[in-house]
Design an enzyme around this catalytic site. Sequence first.
Site, PDB file in Angstrom:
ATOM      1  N   TYR A   1       0.826  -1.207   0.000  1.00  0.00           N
ATOM      2  CA  TYR A   1       0.000   0.000   0.000  1.00  0.00           C
ATOM      3  C   TYR A   1       0.858   1.253   0.000  1.00  0.00           C
ATOM      4  O   TYR A   1       2.080   1.187   0.183  1.00  0.00           O
ATOM      5  CB  TYR A   1      -0.945  -0.005   1.215  1.00  0.00           C
ATOM      6  CG  TYR A   1      -0.299   0.369   2.540  1.00  0.00           C
ATOM      7  CD1 TYR A   1       0.606  -0.480   3.176  1.00  0.00           C
ATOM      8  CD2 TYR A   1      -0.572   1.600   3.148  1.00  0.00           C
ATOM      9  CE1 TYR A   1       1.201  -0.134   4.375  1.00  0.00           C
ATOM     10  CE2 TYR A   1       0.018   1.949   4.357  1.00  0.00           C
ATOM     11  CZ  TYR A   1       0.907   1.079   4.966  1.00  0.00           C
ATOM     12  OH  TYR A   1       1.492   1.429   6.148  1.00  0.00           O
TER      13      TYR A   1
ATOM     14  N   LYS B   1       6.457  -1.876   1.847  1.00  0.00           N
ATOM     15  CA  LYS B   1       5.272  -1.275   2.489  1.00  0.00           C
ATOM     16  C   LYS B   1       4.106  -2.256   2.403  1.00  0.00           C
ATOM     17  O   LYS B   1       3.148  -2.083   1.639  1.00  0.00           O
ATOM     18  CB  LYS B   1       4.945   0.089   1.863  1.00  0.00           C
ATOM     19  CG  LYS B   1       4.148   0.985   2.819  1.00  0.00           C
ATOM     20  CD  LYS B   1       4.246   2.436   2.465  1.00  0.00           C
ATOM     21  CE  LYS B   1       3.283   3.319   3.238  1.00  0.00           C
ATOM     22  NZ  LYS B   1       3.433   3.295   4.692  1.00  0.00           N
TER      23      LYS B   1
ATOM     24  N   GLU C   1      12.502   2.457  13.698  1.00  0.00           N
ATOM     25  CA  GLU C   1      11.563   3.506  13.256  1.00  0.00           C
ATOM     26  C   GLU C   1      10.347   3.470  14.161  1.00  0.00           C
ATOM     27  O   GLU C   1      10.288   2.685  15.105  1.00  0.00           O
ATOM     28  CB  GLU C   1      11.165   3.290  11.796  1.00  0.00           C
ATOM     29  CG  GLU C   1      10.479   1.962  11.543  1.00  0.00           C
ATOM     30  CD  GLU C   1      10.103   1.731  10.076  1.00  0.00           C
ATOM     31  OE1 GLU C   1      10.018   2.696   9.303  1.00  0.00           O
ATOM     32  OE2 GLU C   1       9.875   0.554   9.725  1.00  0.00           O
TER      33      GLU C   1
ATOM     34  N   LEU D   1      11.250   1.293   6.793  1.00  0.00           N
ATOM     35  CA  LEU D   1      10.641   1.746   5.542  1.00  0.00           C
ATOM     36  C   LEU D   1      11.417   2.968   5.049  1.00  0.00           C
ATOM     37  O   LEU D   1      11.701   3.876   5.842  1.00  0.00           O
ATOM     38  CB  LEU D   1       9.183   2.143   5.805  1.00  0.00           C
ATOM     39  CG  LEU D   1       8.417   2.477   4.527  1.00  0.00           C
ATOM     40  CD1 LEU D   1       8.013   1.203   3.800  1.00  0.00           C
ATOM     41  CD2 LEU D   1       7.205   3.321   4.819  1.00  0.00           C
TER      42      LEU D   1
HETATM   43  N1  PDD Z   1       2.981   5.228   7.285  1.00  0.00           N
HETATM   44  N2  PDD Z   1       7.658   3.866   8.672  1.00  0.00           N
HETATM   45  C1  PDD Z   1       6.478   3.216   8.744  1.00  0.00           C
HETATM   46  C2  PDD Z   1       6.428   1.895   9.425  1.00  0.00           C
HETATM   47  C3  PDD Z   1       5.327   3.806   8.179  1.00  0.00           C
HETATM   48  O1  PDD Z   1       4.167   3.144   8.238  1.00  0.00           O
HETATM   49  C4  PDD Z   1       5.411   5.076   7.565  1.00  0.00           C
HETATM   50  C5  PDD Z   1       4.235   5.742   6.944  1.00  0.00           C
HETATM   51  C6  PDD Z   1       6.675   5.711   7.526  1.00  0.00           C
HETATM   52  C7  PDD Z   1       6.874   7.057   6.881  1.00  0.00           C
HETATM   53  O2  PDD Z   1       6.803   6.979   5.473  1.00  0.00           O
HETATM   54  P1  PDD Z   1       6.360   8.274   4.636  1.00  0.00           P
HETATM   55  O3  PDD Z   1       7.240   9.395   5.096  1.00  0.00           O
HETATM   56  O4  PDD Z   1       6.614   7.909   3.235  1.00  0.00           O
HETATM   57  O5  PDD Z   1       4.914   8.526   4.929  1.00  0.00           O
HETATM   58  C8  PDD Z   1       7.775   5.068   8.079  1.00  0.00           C
HETATM   59  C9  PDD Z   1       1.778   5.697   6.624  1.00  0.00           C
HETATM   60  C10 PDD Z   1       1.552   7.166   6.743  1.00  0.00           C
HETATM   61  C11 PDD Z   1       0.616   4.844   7.091  1.00  0.00           C
HETATM   62  O6  PDD Z   1       0.815   3.652   7.248  1.00  0.00           O
HETATM   63  O7  PDD Z   1      -0.506   5.356   7.268  1.00  0.00           O
END
Ligand code: PDD
Length: 285
Positions: A36, A149, A181, A205
């Site tokens: 996703y 992801k 993270e 991620l």
């Molecule tokens: N999550 N690490 C994890 C485990 C995440 O789920 C996310 C983002 C990030 C940050 O990635 P980005 O900067 O590309 O949004 C890091 C999204 C927002 C979610 O699952 O809703």
Amino acid sequence: MAAFTTFASFNKEIILLDELKVPINDRAFFFGDGVYEVLRVYQGQPFLFDEHMERLKRSLSAVNIHGVPDLTKDILANIALNDVGEGMVYMQISRGSAPRVHSFHNASLTPNILIYSKPFHEHPSDHEAKTGITAITHDDIRWGRCDIKSINLLPNCLAQSLAHEKGAHEAIFIRNDKVTEGSSCNVFLVKNNVIKTPPLSPQILPGTRRQFLTHSLRADGFHVLEETATKSELYDADEVFITSSIKEALAVIAIDQKPINGGQIGDISKRARELILDAAKSRLN
Ligand code: PDD
């Protein structure tokens, strides 16, 4: 409860999200077999669109889901259909539908593609940007490919729920004493004006905001290291902030109830947030 008026696209069929019926045999349902993306929309435009689509391609290829067409037109059409000014887009691609058998070897499956977008009635992190957030640390109990992801988010959901149960906002994962993270975000630490974020690896991620900020903080004159940090470095940091599409950048003012920066939002955390918001604004003009 107010009815959704959000239109979704499921395999190109446009339907109200709350009326959408997904196939019971979707491997997403049985196995969490899908990937996703979540994108932030500012004034009707998705921010860091190419970076999100690149990551989506990488996730798909890492789990051998093939045959996904370019989704750009469908995403933009959905944003317009839902009249999203400030808001988000969610997209999910599963391997497809088939009777429940673990292996997909030799199965000829067509991916199921879900897209929906939603306006925000309130900015999702404005309040937290003023107050800062609190976090707990949590054992990183996830699998070995957190760079994908994947929609398998049970450990993330368990960790974030425990954080909420303890009155905190986020859970920061620790693996072998090293910060990885957050449950839904990347993590940055500041010590003596040096900014550190864990390096890219299968354990985190590759966040779009993480990447954006490592570049733009450097361009802003900061010393940014992509290096591992221990749990005690986290506690000892002058500042800690988290980043994600939806949260942008938010200062963490206490971890496991220990104050960071005396419980105050630090200047570098503020600057990180400003850099994201300024870039989002300036790309629209
Ligand atoms: N999550 N690490 C994890 C485990 C995440 O789920 C996310 C983002 C990030 C940050 O990635 P980005 O900067 O590309 O949004 C890091 C999204 C927002 C979610 O699952 O809703």
